[in-house]
Design a protein around this motif. Structure first.
Motif, short mmCIF file in Angstrom:
data_model
loop_
_atom_site.label_atom_id
_atom_site.label_comp_id
_atom_site.label_asym_id
_atom_site.label_seq_id
_atom_site.Cartn_x
_atom_site.Cartn_y
_atom_site.Cartn_z
N LEU A 516 6.61 -8.37 1.73
CA LEU A 516 5.68 -8.17 2.85
C LEU A 516 5.88 -6.78 3.48
N ALA A 519 4.32 -4.19 1.30
CA ALA A 519 2.96 -4.47 0.85
C ALA A 519 2.05 -3.25 0.97
N LEU A 523 -0.20 -3.15 -2.25
CA LEU A 523 -1.26 -4.14 -2.14
C LEU A 523 -2.66 -3.53 -2.11
N THR A 560 -2.04 -9.57 3.45
CA THR A 560 -0.70 -10.12 3.63
C THR A 560 -0.74 -11.42 4.42
N GLY A 855 -5.21 -11.58 -2.40
CA GLY A 855 -4.16 -12.22 -1.60
C GLY A 855 -3.84 -13.61 -2.10
#
Length: 924
Positions: A516, A519, A523, A560, A855
């Motif tokens: 996280l 990310a 991401l 996230t 996600g």
């Protein structure tokens, strides 16, 4: 600044609504959790306290209170009455119907009576009984009707009667040990082969000491008592809800029967608790002190409310486990809400760049701007939290109202009791979460330069860079957490389940936090890459994929939030499915068949020869929906010469071909044929038997000391993973060893083992009116129980985690809405150069589905990985772990995420399409 802040909030009400909804759901969840926990604790405590009725005191003692202690309590000054708390269970028979029923003695004082009379009266003399109304109805009984109670009476053997000796058994049940000359046999040596055991109040002749042993210990003989139903009962406060209500017997009957069930040499009666009623005017504290001094030792004297709280605490290990578990998921929901809120405030600050710069130009300092953003967060947090608290209270009240219309068997409060904790904690948490989420945006607001107000108004963007410190922290957490995760799996496989689960949990949490934290580095790029791969060369799709990189921080934060919820849902689903399959494999190895029907524990003659299973029972079982096949088994007691001692076992005869088609673990009966005997692995280990050993099986002596008919047979032992304690041979072999062996049991195969939860109860109901009590046991019984527990827990957990997913999806809609507002001029330019309204809406739809879909996919992959690791660490101790993927849940999550991403784009897309190019380009 306060008036300015309020004015800005009014202008941004649409943008704040999504963040407000997120925090509303989180605080509503937290409020409902606290209120539900209070209700559960209250219902549990009230249900326990209901057993004490209106008694003034409850006396308990660690080792129990003996009859002498009971008399001491009754003789204490100020005590008007004292009754021990006693619960026993007996079999009730009426006509062709029978059931097991918990009974209590009639109270000596009305203040001790927890149940209410519906009809008739309480038992006042021997031979009378009162039953719960539903039990009386089930047995077809009315007031004055006779009912038979089957109880066990200890009858010593001839030598014991002369010597006055006997063996000890627990709670009136016979010993499960076979005693051989010169040695003690391992426990369960004569237990039946399917792991069946007689109920606590029943005799199990097959488990007694073998008649051929040198020192017979005696036996339990079933005795029938004819009673008259004198009353029917109701349990309004659920005092005995956990045992389905309690019947009431006269105290004389229960005391006599209990004394008859003792094996000589057993300890005398000891009561866990004694109820005390005080005389009028007696001082409660003085009586409490006197009783404590009289009993001494570990004696404790409580009020009924105090004792109920103590018992409730012991049931949960002294902790409110349920509330803690639910609060964990509430924290997850609030964490996801915090990400959505932080994302919202970041965009709001970016949108107000020129406004903030102008305020700097007219004299506002950095602290004032920061306080303005924080004040906005506090107001939003307070308002949304209050709304969430009211919504949560409403949900709990609705649940109580609905539950009140259902027959749950426990008393529920009609109105929710709102406590200060249930209001203040969610209010504080919701406000603090919102405030903390606004810290970073507030800091960004102080960095806006005054000259920014003089620059042309471009579409606001946020910085996309991320520091090396964040990258280093992320890398350390991911690598270190992965190492701990692997260590946990290895420890679990080596038998250290607790240490392995602890390491795996810590490693999973650390690695997930690292993912996280980092990310933002990967991401947005993954979202964009997936967009380019899946959307082809269309201009609209390319624009959608490019838009995900316009603001990497917001894309990362939004995706996230969804990633957290989906990962947890997938992890729990994967762990549960893997646990269920591993459990099924373990049960298949432990038991030979799905269900076993047996009468071996019910020999009315008190001997050790099994009782014949009625042919009608097999026919009834075959007609039950879900039953695929029924295979009958003959049985008798046999002796086996082991190291010079004749040890008694139960031997079953079954057709090898029929058994091979029914058993789930084929190795259990592999090699069964004339001339062989299958020995369960547990029996082989206890007695040192190996495959290939030659065992001589002979018929055991008959109860009437007659000579058994048959010829001993020498058979080759085959040790297999068969469950239970019975030896398996062919019916022809068993008939040769003991002539006239009856069919005493049957193996039942289910068409679909996953239907065990519904088929097993149907089978039990169908056999309820049999002439003999039929033990329904086996893998499917345990499987049905465990499946129900696993499915219930999984349903609750997935339902709770779904709240986090819903909040995350609100964040997707929020992101798209803010994106439309940010890119009004950009959208207008696209429209001016030829992009149609439908293309603009489709661009936003693709963008929403990309963010939600990526996600969800990443969350599913991580969830499966963590679920597998957790299952391997926790379940390895029980044997081979079967890792599985919950494909149905995975597909459902993906569909929900994509549909939600599409729906989230509808309103923003319509808003963007309705704005004319000229109007949008005219905006300063």
């Amino acid at each position: 600044m306060v008036r300015l802040t309020l004015a800005q909030m009014r202008r941004s009400i649409g943008r704040l609504s999504a963040a407000g909804i997120a925090i509303l759901i989180g605080t509503a969840f937290l409020t409902a959790t606290l209120l539900a926990g209070n209700i559960i604790n209250r219902v549990t405590t009230d249900s326990i306290a209901a057993q004490f009725a209106d008694s003034d005191l409850v006396v308990s003692n660690g080792p129990g209170i003996d009859p002498a202690g009971l008399e001491d309590i009754r003789g204490t000054e100020g005590v008007e009455a004292a009754d021990p708390q006693v619960l026993r269970a007996f079999e009730l028979v009426s006509g062709g119907k029978r059931t097991y029923q918990v009974v209590v003695p009639a109270a000596s004082d009305p203040r001790f009576e927890a149940q209410e009379l519906v009809e008739g009266a309480m038992p006042t003399r021997s031979g009378e009984i009162a039953l719960p109304s539903d039990v009386a109805e089930r047995l077809g009984l009315g007031l004055g009707d006779p009912v038979t109670v089957v109880r066990s009476v200890w009858t010593p053997g001839a030598e014991d009667a002369a010597a006055g000796t006997g063996t000890t058994a627990d709670e009136g049940a016979p010993s499960e040990e076979a005693v051989a000359p010169e040695e003690t046999a391992p426990a369960d040596a004569t237990a039946d082969g399917d792991g069946a055991s007689a109920p606590a109040e029943e005799a199990a002749p097959g488990d007694e000491a073998a008649p051929g042993d040198e020192s017979p210990a005696g036996t339990f003989v079933d005795t029938n008592e004819k009673l008259t139903l004198v009353g029917t009962l109701d349990d309004p406060m659920g005092a005995y809800a956990q045992v389905g209500g309690a019947g009431v017997l006269s105290n004389d009957d229960l005391t006599t029967w209990e004394a008859d069930s003792y094996v000589p040499g057993e300890a005398t009666t000891a009561y866990n608790a004694v109820l005390v009623a005080l005389a009028p005017g007696a001082d409660l504290e003085a009586v409490r002190s006197s009783i404590t001094s009289s009993l001494g030792g570990d004696a404790k004297v409580w009020t009924s409310a105090e004792y109920a709280k103590e018992q409730a605490a012991q049931m949960t290990g002294g902790e409110d486990v349920f509330t803690y578990v639910i609060l964990t998921f509430a924290a997850i929901a609030l964490l996801v809400a915090a990400l959505v809120i932080a994302n919202t405030f970041q965009v709001l600050v970016a949108q107000r760049t020129r406004t903030l710069a102008l305020l700097r130009c007219v004299g506002a300092d950095r602290k004032q701007l920061s306080r303005s953003v924080l004040l906005e967060a506090i107001i939003l947090g307070l308002v949304a939290s209050v709304a969430g608290i009211l919504f949560g209270i409403g949900l709990v009240q609705l649940a109580l109202t609905v539950a009140g219309t259902m027959d749950l068997g426990i008393p529920l409060p009609p109105v929710v009791q709102v406590t200060a904790v249930a209001v203040l904690v969610p209010l504080l948490v919701g406000t603090v979460v919102t405030l903390v989420a606004s810290f970073s945006p507030a800091r960004a607001a102080t960095r806006v330069a005054p000259l920014a107000a003089l620059r042309p108004s471009d579409a606001p963007t946020l910085t996309s860079g991320a520091g090396r410190v964040r990258l280093a922290i992320s890398s350390i957490l991911v690598v270190g957490g992965a190492g701990l995760l692997v260590l946990g799996v290895l420890l679990g496989q080596q038998g250290s389940a607790q240490a392995g689960l602890l390491a795996a949990t810590a490693g999973g949490a650390a690695s997930f936090v690292g993912i996280l934290v980092g990310a933002i580095f990967w991401l947005p790029k993954v979202v964009s890459l997936v967009g380019k791969v899946l959307t082809g060369s269309g201009s609209t799709a390319k624009l959608a994929a490019a838009n995900t990189l316009r603001n990497p921080r917001r894309t990362a934060a939004t995706s996230t939030a969804l990633l957290i919820g989906v990962t947890l849902v997938a992890m729990m689903s994967t762990g549960a499915v893997s646990a269920r399959m591993s459990m099924n494999n373990e049960l298949d190895g432990r038991y030979p068949v799905d269900v076993s029907l047996a009468t071996d524990g019910y020999d009315e003659f008190g001997g050790n020869q099994p009782v014949a299973l009625p042919q009608s029972t097999i026919g009834t079982a075959e007609k039950v929906d879900g039953v695929e096949s029924v295979v009958p088994l003959t049985a008798t007691s046999v002796t086996v010469d082991l190291d010079g001692s004749d040890i008694t076992f139960l031997a079953r005869g079954v057709d090898p071909e029929a058994a091979g088609t029914l058993v789930r673990d084929k190795e259990a009966v592999q090699g069964l044929a004339p001339g062989t005997v299958v020995v369960p692995a547990g029996v082989a280990k206890d007695w040192g038997i190996s495959s290939g050993d030659q065992l001589v099986l002979a018929a055991a002596p008959l109860p009437d000391d007659g000579d058994p008919q048959g010829t001993p047979a020498t058979l080759e032992a085959l040790v297999t993973p068969m469950g239970g304690r019975a030896l398996l041979v062919t019916p022809q072999t068993l008939e040769g060893v003991a002539t006239g062996t009856p069919v005493t049991s049957a193996w039942v195969g289910l068409a679909d083992v996953n239907d065990a939860a519904s088929v097993v109860p149907a089978l039990q109901d169908a056999l309820a009116e049999s002439d003999l009590p039929i033990d329904v046991t086996g893998a499917a019984v345990e499987r049905a129980m465990y499946q129900k527990v696993v499915d219930t827990i999984l349903g609750v957990i997935v339902g709770l985690l779904a709240v986090a997913v819903v909040i995350a999806l609100i964040g997707v809609a929020n992101t798209l809405s803010l994106s439309v507002i940010e890119r009004r001029r950009e959208s207008a330019t696209l429209r001016a150069i030829g992009l149609s309204r439908s293309q603009l809406r489709w661009m936003l739809a693709i963008e929403g589905m990309l963010i939600a879909g990526v996600g969800a996919v990443l969350g599913i992959l991580l969830g499966i990985l963590y679920g597998w690791a957790g299952a391997s660490a926790a379940l390895a101790v029980m044997g081979d772990v079967t890792l599985a993927v919950p494909w149905r849940d995975v597909a459902l999550v993906m569909v929900v995420a994509l549909v939600a991403g599409l729906l989230a784009s509808v309103i923003p897309g319509r808003s963007a399409a309705r704005t004319s190019p000229v109007e949008a380009l005219a905006v300063d």
